[in-house]
Scaffold this active site. Structure first.
Site, PDB file in Angstrom:
ATOM      1  N   TYR A   1      -2.010  -0.430  10.346  1.00  0.00           N
ATOM      2  CA  TYR A   1      -1.962  -0.713   8.909  1.00  0.00           C
ATOM      3  C   TYR A   1      -0.692  -0.107   8.296  1.00  0.00           C
ATOM      4  O   TYR A   1       0.002  -0.770   7.517  1.00  0.00           O
ATOM      5  CB  TYR A   1      -3.206  -0.141   8.237  1.00  0.00           C
ATOM      6  CG  TYR A   1      -3.359  -0.526   6.786  1.00  0.00           C
ATOM      7  CD1 TYR A   1      -3.860  -1.772   6.427  1.00  0.00           C
ATOM      8  CD2 TYR A   1      -3.016   0.362   5.762  1.00  0.00           C
ATOM      9  CE1 TYR A   1      -4.011  -2.137   5.097  1.00  0.00           C
ATOM     10  CE2 TYR A   1      -3.164   0.008   4.428  1.00  0.00           C
ATOM     11  CZ  TYR A   1      -3.663  -1.240   4.099  1.00  0.00           C
ATOM     12  OH  TYR A   1      -3.799  -1.584   2.790  1.00  0.00           O
TER      13      TYR A   1
ATOM     14  N   SER B   1       0.852  -1.194   0.000  1.00  0.00           N
ATOM     15  CA  SER B   1       0.000   0.000   0.000  1.00  0.00           C
ATOM     16  C   SER B   1       0.880   1.233   0.000  1.00  0.00           C
ATOM     17  O   SER B   1       2.022   1.200   0.484  1.00  0.00           O
ATOM     18  CB  SER B   1      -0.892  -0.002   1.246  1.00  0.00           C
ATOM     19  OG  SER B   1      -1.536   1.247   1.415  1.00  0.00           O
TER      20      SER B   1
END
Length: 247
Positions: free
Chosen positions: A151, A138
């Site tokens: 995350y 990501s």
């Protein structure tokens, strides 16, 4: 047929980026093993794709499930040429309000589970002295945003794990690369994207292309890194983000 006679494991293969990769890879001649926790979605994806597709329900955080995936793939197809580490979860809380269990859940799925499967597949690739591993990371492994601390950390660590694999196993012709998508229009981001006003603001101020990615656009980049077209590319961390990280 860029993946003809190659076997590919795709985690999180029933929906979103995982299914987009499965669909594209199948068209390019790959034999597929799709893995995920949602059994019915996985079976439906395999049925939709047709021949040479194996659906293996399981939890990537469980070693027994990971072992079963690898064993069934080898039994069905005889080899593993490509691993697409796409399984992941997203959680968002202020860091000082993040519960231990919530932190552990994100790190277990996004990092520990990925390690369990990668370790198992690497042993096979070492024997064959060949393989390509693509990690779906990501942009939040490259930059940080508020309220997604767990995350952010999981994806930053994943990028470094990918580099570590590339350095350690490059002499054995095993490649490892990470893709870093920005916002992608998938089920996982649907709740966030329902905030239309916020999304328009993000497009205007953070995405030079003024839109978000389609899963197929991430799959196209994944195919390149999985295939022999990228045979001299390893250890790279590639943003697929419409210019987000260039801002």
């Amino acid at each position: 047929m860029r993946l003809e006679n190659k076997t590919v494991i795709i985690t999180g293969g029933g929906t979103g980026i995982g299914f987009a990769c499965a669909e594209l890879f199948h068209k390019e001649g790959a034999r597929l093993a799709l893995f995920g926790r949602r059994k019915e979605l996985l079976k439906a994806a395999a049925k939709r794709l047709g021949e040479n597709v194996l659906a293996v329900p399981g939890d990537i955080t469980r070693q027994d499930d990971v072992d079963m995936l690898v064993e069934l793939t080898l039994k069905e197809f005889g080899q593993i040429d490509v691993l697409v580490n796409n399984a992941g979860t997203l959680g968002g809380w202020p860091l000082h309000q993040t519960e231990n269990d919530a932190w552990d859940e994100v790190l277990n799925v996004n990092l520990r589970g990925l390690f369990l499967l990668t370790r198992r597949v690497l042993a096979h690739m070492v024997e064959r002295k060949s393989g390509s591993i693509v990690h779906i990371s990501s942009i939040l492994g490259l930059v940080a945003v508020p309220q997604t601390g767990a995350y952010n950390v999981s994806k930053g660590a994943l990028n470094q794990l990918s580099r570590s694999i590339a350095v350690e196993y490059g002499p054995l012709n095993i490649r490892s690369n990470a893709l870093c998508p920005g916002m992608v229009e998938t089920d996982m981001t649907e709740a966030l994207r329902d905030n239309k006003e916020l999304m328009e603001d993000w497009k205007e101020h953070y995405y030079p292309m003024r839109r978000f990615a389609k899963p197929e656009e991430v799959a196209n980049a994944c195919l390149f890194l999985a295939s022999d077209e990228s045979s001299f590319i390893t250890g790279t961390v590639l943003p697929v983000d419409g210019g987000f990280t260039a801002m």
